[in-house]
Design a protein around this motif. Structure first.
Motif: not given
Length: 137
Positions: A68-75, A84-89, A110-117
């Motif tokens: 849920d947190e990862a979804r919020k970070v990457l919107d 879509q995940v790659e583009e947003r990242f 770092a937060r964006i990379s963690a959410a991407h992963k």
């Protein structure tokens, strides 16, 4: 003469406290030096990534981000695809990179990379369980 006696008494009382004050000052100097060296050593350990402070920081850093947190970070609300995940990242990572105009934000990167992963792992596990890609929007 009365005035002279008061002066002599104050000098004598000051002389009585003189050795005591000197001893207290020496103890303070030795203890202050030891405390100062301990503070410097603790700082060096923390800066080098060792010691108790560094271990606590690493423990916090290793905390896994929730889906849920990862979804919020990457919107990325709802179902998303790898693309879509790659583009947003890529977009968010570039926006927070250091440049001539801005120093950037390594923390946000770092937060964006963690959410991407986390999102890519979720998408990969979803594909392996169902044998199909998740639905696209």
């Amino acid at each position: 003469t009365k005035r002279g006696r008061c002066w002599i008494q104050s000098v004598l009382s000051a002389m009585a406290f003189g050795p005591f004050v000197r001893i207290v000052a020496q103890i303070t100097m030795v203890a202050g030096g030891a405390i100062g060296r301990a503070v410097v050593e603790a700082y060096k350990e923390a800066a080098a990534g060792r010691g108790a402070a560094a271990a606590a920081a690493q423990k916090v850093a290793r905390r896994r981000m929730s889906l849920d947190e990862a979804r919020k970070v990457l919107d990325a609300e709802g179902s998303v695809t790898h693309t879509q995940v790659e583009e947003r990242f890529q977009t968010l990572h570039k926006l927070n990179a250091s440049s001539e105009e801005s120093p950037g934000s390594p923390y946000l990167q770092a937060r964006i990379s963690a959410a991407h992963k986390v999102l890519l792992e979720h998408l990969g596990s979803h594909e392996s369980k169902t044998g199909a890609k998740p639905p696209e929007e």
